[in-house]
Enzyme design. Structure first.
Site, PDB file in Angstrom:
ATOM      1  N   TYR A 270       0.849  -1.196   0.000  1.00 30.60           N
ATOM      2  CA  TYR A 270       0.000   0.000   0.000  1.00 30.60           C
ATOM      3  C   TYR A 270       0.885   1.246   0.000  1.00 30.60           C
ATOM      4  CZ  TYR A 270      -4.238   2.657   0.975  1.00 30.60           C
ATOM      5  OH  TYR A 270      -5.309   3.510   0.889  1.00 30.60           O
TER       6      TYR A 270
ATOM      7  N   TYR B 110      -5.245   4.701  -8.007  1.00 35.48           N
ATOM      8  CA  TYR B 110      -5.558   4.613  -6.582  1.00 35.48           C
ATOM      9  C   TYR B 110      -6.964   4.079  -6.378  1.00 35.48           C
ATOM     10  CZ  TYR B 110      -6.687   6.328  -1.866  1.00 35.48           C
ATOM     11  OH  TYR B 110      -7.083   6.444  -0.561  1.00 35.48           O
TER      12      TYR B 110
END
Lengths: 378, 135
Positions: free
Chosen positions: A280, A330
């Site tokens: 992440y 994203y």
């Protein structure tokens, strides 16, 4: 309870159009992702009996599992919306496995998507509050940047180290036709990108994107007869620095430490056994800190670790091979799972990690406090 | 009518006494009557021992910069004039940490672990912000 190691599998992944998709609503993006994942799995919506979604959107509309199920025309045996920020992605897969184990359902759709690029979001700092806005603390960048400042102070981490991460992700994005950022990026370009919140340059920060992704989880037993070679969930971990990033050493030691330890223990693996990492990367720093906390290197040595091509394709630990949230798209960690699965199926073409058998995936969020980890194998 | 352009805190039931003390240029925190821990942000029970017995006590105002960031973009129009400005995680000598601004020096002079002390800024007739300057 017996270990769930290898008992559950991901049998389908998919995503909507990514980047700027002004013609679709948030629900529109999500149902397109679901269609792609069902098709990938060789399933129809009638084969699915549970839906798990992420409970928040960047915009004002809140998506809940009911709203998505309504659009898909599915009555679910189990439906729930989770709220752990960027940790929700990997947590959805874990809740899916736990729900199947508990007998709540058999095959679970995990979905998230949003319109971060073309929705007009409400302005930051509107409305009330205290202990932040009055001092000008706005946005995720500021909160996450405290960690890098402190890491630099304690360990001598530098902007060159962060730049190595940004450049690696960009190189990978150039091998991924759906990645948003295709232009070359040098270390010098990184240093020349404008400050957002020191110590974060623009290129330390992830993209804002439209897009949705879906992941289908079922038992390994059911997965055996399905269209795709199943990708097994070997390890699962989760932990939250819920006292806040401001507390103790939380800004330099993420929930990743405990979460990763759980996942490695369950999988019976160590970092040396991992072929690719999909981490992440809301900000470069979070990727580096996560690799440290997972034990790929010692705390404080993340800067040198990510340098010299070690996290690039062909390096020791090819990381964020799709370009990540820094250079692909994203969707709060969902595409990290998609890329991990595709790598383990050997579908990644020019960016394929040779003979990849194991992948570690991370989610991190909720004001830099929540963390979740998956270890997958083919 | 004040022409103060930045956000003004909206105190909660828990934090009202904190802001009232700040108005009087005093930094006061809740101290647990059971375990003596100071806490921040204000809360109905102690974050160490969960006791609901406490007293609002003045603290020294002495602190260090635990970490900081420098804003180069204004995400609220009220901060445009101040760019670049520092937001810091301040660790009080009594233990608790809080967010604030470091003032009285250039942003590039701020360092982690730098000693600072509280400085009060009256922003309206009713509201004062505790900020921190090099000690």
């Amino acid at each position: 309870m017996a270990s769930l190691k290898d008992k559950y599998a991901i049998v389908g992944v998919g995503h909507s159009a990514l980047g700027k998709v002004p013609e679709l609503s948030d629900y529109g993006l999500q149902v397109m992702a679901v269609k792609a994942a069902l098709d990938d799995a060789g399933l129809t919506k009638n084969d699915v009996d549970a839906v798990i979604t992420h409970s928040h959107l960047l915009g004002a509309v809140r998506v809940h599992h009911q709203n998505l199920s309504e659009r898909l025309g599915i009555d679910t045996a189990f439906g729930v919306s989770l709220s752990a920020g960027g940790a929700t992605s990997c947590l959805m897969v874990q809740v899916a496995a736990a729900a199947i184990e508990a007998g709540f359902c058999k095959t679970v759709l995990c979905v998230h998507g949003d319109k971060g690029a073309t929705r007009k979001t409400p302005g930051r700092g509107e409305g009330g509050g205290e202990f932040g806005p009055e001092y000008g603390l706005y946005g995720a960048a500021g909160q996450h940047a405290f960690g890098l400042t402190r890491h630099m102070h304690e360990y001598g981490t530098t902007h060159d180290h962060m730049g190595a991460i940004a450049v690696a992700c960009r190189k990978h994005a150039q091998l991924n036709p759906v990645a948003a950022m295709q232009a070359d990026m040098t270390l010098e370009d990184y240093h020349n990108s404008r400050w957002i919140v020191w110590p974060f340059h623009l290129f330390d920060c992830c993209l804002r994107s439209d897009g949705a992704a879906a992941v289908i989880v079922t038992s390994a037993e059911r997965a055996r007869d399905m269209k795709q070679k199943p990708v097994h969930v070997m390890g699962m971990g989760r932990a939250n620095n819920s006292r806040g990033y401001i507390h103790g050493d939380h800004m330099t030691e993420l929930g990743a430490k405990e979460s990763g330890a759980h996942a490695f223990a369950m999988a019976g693996l160590t970092p040396k056994d991992i072929d690719t990492a999909q981490i992440y990367d809301c900000f470069t720093y979070i990727l580096m800190a996560t690799l440290e906390d997972y034990g790929f290197c010692k705390k404080g040595e993340g800067g040198p670790f990510v340098s010299g091509g070690r996290i690039e394709l062909g390096g020791e630990l090819p990381t964020n091979t799709s370009g990540g949230m820094l250079s692909e798209c994203y969707i709060e960690g969902m595409l990290q799972i998609v890329e991990g699965v595709r790598q383990l199926r050997g579908e990644c073409g020019p960016r394929q990690v040779k003979d990849a058998e194991t992948a570690i995936i991370s989610g991190n969020g909720g004001n830099a406090v929540c963390h979740s980890t998956l270890i997958l194998r083919n | 009518m004040s022409d103060y352009a930045k956000p003004i805190p909206t105190p909660s039931e828990d934090s009202q006494p904190y802001w009232e003390a700040a108005r009087n240029h005093e930094l006061k925190l809740q101290q647990c009557a059971a375990c003596s821990a100071f806490r921040f942000p204000p809360a109905a029970v102690c974050s160490e021992c969960t006791s609901d017995a406490y007293e609002w006590k003045p603290v020294s105002g002495k602190a260090r910069v635990f970490s900081f960031v420098i804003y180069h973009r204004a995400y609220h129009p009220g901060f445009k004039e101040e760019l670049p400005y520092v937001v810091a995680v301040i660790e009080l000598d009594e233990g608790p940490r809080m967010l604030s601004n470091v003032i009285g020096c250039k942003p590039e002079e701020v360092r982690c672990d730098m000693p600072v002390e509280v400085a009060f800024e009256d922003i309206t007739d009713e509201m004062t912000l505790p900020k921190f300057r090099p000690a």
